[in-house]
Write an enzyme that holds these catalytic residues in place. Structure first.
Site, PDB file in Angstrom:
ATOM      1  N   GLU A   3       0.779   8.362  -3.704  1.00 56.98           N
ATOM      2  CA  GLU A   3       1.289   7.960  -2.784  1.00 56.98           C
ATOM      3  C   GLU A   3       2.959   8.427  -2.654  1.00 56.98           C
ATOM      4  O   GLU A   3       3.726   8.856  -1.258  1.00 56.98           O
ATOM      5  CB  GLU A   3       2.629   6.137  -2.296  1.00 56.98           C
ATOM      6  N   HIS A  25       0.450  -1.483  -0.043  1.00 59.60           N
ATOM      7  CA  HIS A  25      -0.087   0.246   0.356  1.00 59.60           C
ATOM      8  C   HIS A  25       0.929   1.332   0.362  1.00 59.60           C
ATOM      9  O   HIS A  25       0.664   2.114  -0.260  1.00 59.60           O
ATOM     10  CB  HIS A  25      -0.832  -0.119   1.309  1.00 59.60           C
ATOM     11  N   HIS A  27       3.346  11.108   0.826  1.00 63.37           N
ATOM     12  CA  HIS A  27       3.966  10.017   2.179  1.00 63.37           C
ATOM     13  C   HIS A  27       5.150  10.998   1.304  1.00 63.37           C
ATOM     14  O   HIS A  27       6.352  11.483   2.548  1.00 63.37           O
ATOM     15  CB  HIS A  27       4.051   8.383   1.696  1.00 63.37           C
TER      16      HIS A  27
HETATM   17  P1  5GP Z   1      -3.556   6.525   1.655  1.00 67.19           P
HETATM   18  O1  5GP Z   1      -3.827   5.180   2.922  1.00 67.19           O
HETATM   19  O2  5GP Z   1      -1.878   6.049   1.135  1.00 67.19           O
HETATM   20  O3  5GP Z   1      -3.427   7.856   2.671  1.00 67.19           O
HETATM   21  O4  5GP Z   1      -4.031   6.849   0.580  1.00 67.19           O
HETATM   22  C1  5GP Z   1      -4.705   6.035  -0.332  1.00 67.19           C
HETATM   23  C2  5GP Z   1      -5.518   6.123  -1.218  1.00 67.19           C
HETATM   24  O5  5GP Z   1      -5.108   5.386  -2.903  1.00 67.19           O
HETATM   25  C3  5GP Z   1      -6.890   6.631  -0.989  1.00 67.19           C
HETATM   26  O6  5GP Z   1      -7.492   7.459  -1.482  1.00 67.19           O
HETATM   27  C4  5GP Z   1      -7.722   5.498  -1.709  1.00 67.19           C
HETATM   28  O7  5GP Z   1      -8.789   5.489  -2.580  1.00 67.19           O
HETATM   29  C5  5GP Z   1      -6.448   5.490  -2.712  1.00 67.19           C
HETATM   30  N1  5GP Z   1      -5.915   3.722  -3.466  1.00 67.19           N
HETATM   31  C6  5GP Z   1      -5.837   3.624  -4.865  1.00 67.19           C
HETATM   32  N2  5GP Z   1      -5.489   2.136  -5.333  1.00 67.19           N
HETATM   33  C7  5GP Z   1      -5.554   1.606  -4.053  1.00 67.19           C
HETATM   34  C8  5GP Z   1      -5.123   0.451  -3.321  1.00 67.19           C
HETATM   35  O8  5GP Z   1      -5.051  -0.559  -4.386  1.00 67.19           O
HETATM   36  N3  5GP Z   1      -5.289   0.459  -1.649  1.00 67.19           N
HETATM   37  C9  5GP Z   1      -5.066   1.327  -1.151  1.00 67.19           C
HETATM   38  N4  5GP Z   1      -5.308   1.602   0.525  1.00 67.19           N
HETATM   39  N5  5GP Z   1      -5.594   2.872  -1.612  1.00 67.19           N
HETATM   40  C10 5GP Z   1      -6.375   2.889  -3.125  1.00 67.19           C
END
Ligand code: 5GP
Length: 223
Positions: free
Chosen positions: A112, A61, A116
């Site tokens: 990401e 992630h 981050h």
């Molecule tokens: P984070 O959790 O890094 O703050 O946000 C992740 C963002 O990426 C969210 O807006 C989520 O909708 C998007 N996203 C796109 N693809 C994925 C995936 O495969 N896994 C996750 N956890 N988030 C994803």
């Protein structure tokens, strides 16, 4: 006096900190997601975008700079947006191990990076940051690690969170952090993510705070 009060309040607010790329993180968390869990979670919360694939392995992630107490440091100054050219040498590995389960891979990596990765850019520029994520991921095949402790995906079985954590501890000698959602059909906690923590060098394991995270004492490992 009122300015001082407002300033102190700002410091105390428990919200992710914004920053520039100055080094003010003390650790990293490599967050791996369990696709069956993440995708089911998306369905339960009624997310618009459904999973386009569900690899049968944990996938990355993100790799998140944070403070020791687990507070994320996010949305730092982005010197330039991530492009495909920046990560070309590792693109095949990223497609396989850091896929976007609900959309386009590049969009996910860009997100990401902006949220981050940019916060550790001085120490880990774009390519190095993604290489670090892939490197740490390759050392921790969570599905295999759990399987060694006879923890395997199952539609209904409940595992003790402590057993999941000790299986990972056996491999890293450190505490991981779990993340779960509530599955209303089973009224149970269900696993969708495991985070591993590292020191600010990005390589040395460190204990994560709050190991059980959002999970109950017993949890499902959804199939
Ligand atoms: P984070 O959790 O890094 O703050 O946000 C992740 C963002 O990426 C969210 O807006 C989520 O909708 C998007 N996203 C796109 N693809 C994925 C995936 O495969 N896994 C996750 N956890 N988030 C994803």
């Amino acid at each position: 006096m009122s300015m001082l009060f407002v300033f102190s309040l700002f410091l105390l607010l428990d919200v992710p900190k914004s920053c520039n790329a100055e080094k003010n993180y003390t650790s990293f968390m490599l967050v791996q997601q369990w696709p069956e869990g993440y995708c089911e979670y998306q369905e339960i919360v009624g997310a618009k975008r459904r999973c386009k694939s569900r690899p049968h392995k944990f996938t990355i992630h993100g790799l998140w700079p944070q403070e020791s107490n687990g507070q994320l440091i996010t949305n730092c100054t982005v010197t330039s947006n991530l492009t495909e050219k920046d990560i070309k040498p590792v693109e095949p590995q990223l497609h396989s191990n850091w896929p976007n389960l609900i959309g386009t891979d590049l969009n996910f990596w860009q997100f990401e990076w902006t949220k981050h990765g940019s916060c550790s850019e001085n120490e880990f520029p774009k390519l190095q940051y993604f290489q670090l994520g892939l490197h740490n991921y390759a050392q921790n095949n969570l599905m295999e690690i759990l399987e060694k402790a006879h923890i395997v995906p199952n539609k209904t079985h409940l595992y003790n969170a402590t057993d999941v954590l000790s299986a990972v501890h056996k491999h890293t000698q450190h505490d991981a952090q779990l993340a779960c959602y509530v599955d209303p059909n089973h009224n149970a906690s269900a696993l969708y993510q495991i985070g591993l923590c590292y020191a600010d060098d990005g390589k040395t394991y460190k204990n994560c705070p709050n190991s059980r995270g959002t999970c109950r004492k017993q949890l499902m490992y959804p199939k």
